[in-house]
Design an enzyme around this catalytic site. Structure first.
Site, PDB file in Angstrom:
ATOM      1  N   SER A   1     -54.705  21.782  -2.314  1.00 51.99           N
ATOM      2  CA  SER A   1     -55.832  21.892  -3.235  1.00 51.99           C
ATOM      3  C   SER A   1     -56.849  22.952  -2.834  1.00 51.99           C
ATOM      4  O   SER A   1     -57.594  23.424  -3.679  1.00 51.99           O
ATOM      5  CB  SER A   1     -56.530  20.544  -3.369  1.00 51.99           C
ATOM      6  OG  SER A   1     -56.874  20.026  -2.107  1.00 51.99           O
TER       7      SER A   1
ATOM      8  N   HIS B   1     -52.366  18.078  -7.802  1.00 49.83           N
ATOM      9  CA  HIS B   1     -52.680  19.376  -8.433  1.00 49.83           C
ATOM     10  C   HIS B   1     -51.463  20.028  -9.080  1.00 49.83           C
ATOM     11  O   HIS B   1     -51.572  21.104  -9.648  1.00 49.83           O
ATOM     12  CB  HIS B   1     -53.303  20.328  -7.408  1.00 49.83           C
ATOM     13  CG  HIS B   1     -54.737  20.028  -7.131  1.00 49.83           C
ATOM     14  ND1 HIS B   1     -55.764  20.439  -7.947  1.00 49.83           N
ATOM     15  CD2 HIS B   1     -55.323  19.330  -6.135  1.00 49.83           C
ATOM     16  CE1 HIS B   1     -56.915  20.022  -7.457  1.00 49.83           C
ATOM     17  NE2 HIS B   1     -56.684  19.343  -6.357  1.00 49.83           N
TER      18      HIS B   1
ATOM     19  N   LYS C   1     -56.928  14.555 -12.980  1.00 46.37           N
ATOM     20  CA  LYS C   1     -57.069  16.021 -12.984  1.00 46.37           C
ATOM     21  C   LYS C   1     -56.546  16.586 -14.312  1.00 46.37           C
ATOM     22  O   LYS C   1     -57.243  16.490 -15.304  1.00 46.37           O
ATOM     23  CB  LYS C   1     -56.382  16.582 -11.754  1.00 46.37           C
ATOM     24  CG  LYS C   1     -57.212  16.205 -10.514  1.00 46.37           C
ATOM     25  CD  LYS C   1     -56.712  16.719  -9.208  1.00 46.37           C
ATOM     26  CE  LYS C   1     -57.765  16.406  -8.147  1.00 46.37           C
ATOM     27  NZ  LYS C   1     -57.205  15.896  -6.910  1.00 46.37           N
TER      28      LYS C   1
HETATM   29  C1  PLP Z   1     -57.683  14.917  -6.030  1.00 44.64           C
HETATM   30  C2  PLP Z   1     -56.622  14.464  -5.150  1.00 44.64           C
HETATM   31  C3  PLP Z   1     -56.433  13.101  -4.924  1.00 44.64           C
HETATM   32  C4  PLP Z   1     -57.358  12.068  -5.478  1.00 44.64           C
HETATM   33  O1  PLP Z   1     -57.141  11.853  -6.823  1.00 44.64           O
HETATM   34  P1  PLP Z   1     -58.217  11.001  -7.664  1.00 44.64           P
HETATM   35  O2  PLP Z   1     -57.431  10.527  -8.833  1.00 44.64           O
HETATM   36  O3  PLP Z   1     -59.332  11.918  -8.012  1.00 44.64           O
HETATM   37  O4  PLP Z   1     -58.663   9.877  -6.776  1.00 44.64           O
HETATM   38  C5  PLP Z   1     -55.366  12.721  -4.129  1.00 44.64           C
HETATM   39  N1  PLP Z   1     -54.541  13.628  -3.581  1.00 44.64           N
HETATM   40  C6  PLP Z   1     -54.701  14.946  -3.762  1.00 44.64           C
HETATM   41  C7  PLP Z   1     -53.752  15.902  -3.138  1.00 44.64           C
HETATM   42  C8  PLP Z   1     -55.751  15.411  -4.546  1.00 44.64           C
HETATM   43  O5  PLP Z   1     -55.924  16.708  -4.740  1.00 44.64           O
END
Ligand code: PLP
Length: 392
Positions: free
Chosen positions: A181, A209, A240
């Protein structure tokens, strides 16, 4: 006597380091242009990759789900919180991901925390990429298994650890982000899957992502590499690209059976609310109907990246729409973000401890909802702010 003086000291240190910040406030929906602190601002900082968070179809589906199922589920899934609409979502996601079963959690973070702990035990080993997401690190800490960290995307190092340690443990679980990310680079999944086969290890890919971004219609990193059925645990987020909230594991059916008995966020925290579930079902259907959203996302990202490179910025080695503008120094990174905000563009500065010391960056997130005018406006702001702080 002030018994919280120790926190005051810590906060003062943040101020001295130039990394203290107030939370910005958005006075409206998450969109291409937002009312950040009540100022019209081009939003280059959301994970709303496909612009679905404020899409009329997705909002309407949320409203309809509330009408039929109410505002909250009233219970954890294992008691009476397991509404049929959630079962429908899991079936739809399994079809979308082309895997046997899907188990939904309240968020991606919950999903990692609950799943890693549930599927590993004393006598097991977790091998984790050094740049894995914080929720993976937390999930790993909650597990009774031993852990070892391999250098970022270094398959030679991973194999070395497997060679040294495989025989000392029952199960070995290799965990990686699908898309990292902070840099936007991809995991080396084909090599990793081959190593897992060679050393009889399990694979776990957190595709937060990658879901909604890579692969056909955004089916994710596993689809991008054509590895269906070969990764044991595929984690996705609904927060996301899908634009709502929630997390899930796509896997074989047996994994789901076990998680429904042992994953603590499913046992001890209330189920996803109907509005989120209804909205997510509609968003996933939209992806399955058309590649319009993912195509627009990649076109926008290519246009933006080319513009930044032409201006002379160092944009790292991203392979996805995640676009880091590498700066290095922590306070200079925050200064750049402030300069951009003055110009009407929001790009969050990301510094230690989210990234290593000296690797500060502003991370721009392009979305399918941005117009060419938004991106041109942002590029002008980058040119001005970059010159103001002498990085171009
Ligand atoms: C954003 C993210 C999460 C968390 O996801 P949420 O649904 O916002 O709790 C977990 N793992 C990775 C790799 C992320 O980028």
């Amino acid at each position: 006597m002030n018994n919280l003086a120790f926190l005051e000291e810590k906060v003062n240190q943040l101020k001295k380091d130039g990394v203290y910040r107030k939370l910005p406030i958005n006075y409206g929906p998450c969109s291409n242009v937002i009312l950040l602190n009540n100022q019209k601002t081009v939003n280059l900082s959301s994970n709303n990759y496909l612009g679905l968070a404020n899409h009329p179809r997705v909002k309407q589906a949320a409203i309809e789900a509330v009408e039929k199922y109410g505002a909250g589920t009233g219970s954890v899934r294992t008691i009476v919180g397991n509404q049929d609409i959630l079962e429908n979502l899991e079936q739809l996601l399994a079809e979308f991901k082309q895997e046997e079963a899907v188990t939904c959690f309240q968020s991606g973070l919950n999903c990692n925390i609950g799943t890693i702990q549930a599927i590993t035990d004393k006598g097991d080993l977790i091998l984790s990429d050094e740049l894995n997401h914080a929720s993976i690190i937390d999930g790993t800490k909650l597990s009774k298994a031993d852990r070892a960290v391999y250098r970022h995307n270094d398959m030679v190092h991973l194999e070395q650890l497997l060679k040294e340690k495989r025989n000392l443990y029952q199960q070995v679980l290799i965990i990686t982000d699908g898309v990292f990310s902070m840099d936007g680079d991809l995991a080396k999944l084909p090599e990793m899957v081959a190593l897992a086969k060679k050393y009889n290890a399990l694979t776990y890919v957190d595709d937060a992502h990658g879901s909604g971004v890579l692969g056909k219609s955004g089916r994710g990193t596993v689809d991008h590499f054509q590895l269906h059925g070969q990764v044991d645990f595929i984690i996705g987020t609904l927060s996301k690209a899908i634009g709502v909230i929630g997390g899930y594991v796509a896997s074989k059916k047996i994994v789901k059976e076990w998680l429904l008995h042992r994953a603590r966020p499913l046992l001890f925290s209330t189920a996803l609310p109907p509005a989120a579930i209804g909205a997510t079902i509609e968003a996933v259907k939209m992806l399955m109907e058309s590649e319009e959203y993912t195509t627009k996302l990649w076109q926008n990202a290519a246009y933006f990246k080319a513009g930044l490179q032409a201006l002379g910025f160092d944009i790292g080695h991203s392979q996805t729409p995640i676009t880091p503008i590498m700066i290095g120094n922590e306070s200079k990174t925050m200064e750049f973000s402030k300069e951009l905000l003055k110009e009407g563009v929001f790009v969050s500065g990301i510094v230690f401890p989210t990234v290593p010391l000296g690797k500060g960056r502003c991370r721009a997130m392009i979305s399918a909802s941005h117009t060419k005018e938004d991106i041109d406006f942002a590029l002008q702001a980058f040119a001005k702010a970059g010159k103001a702080i002498h990085i171009i």
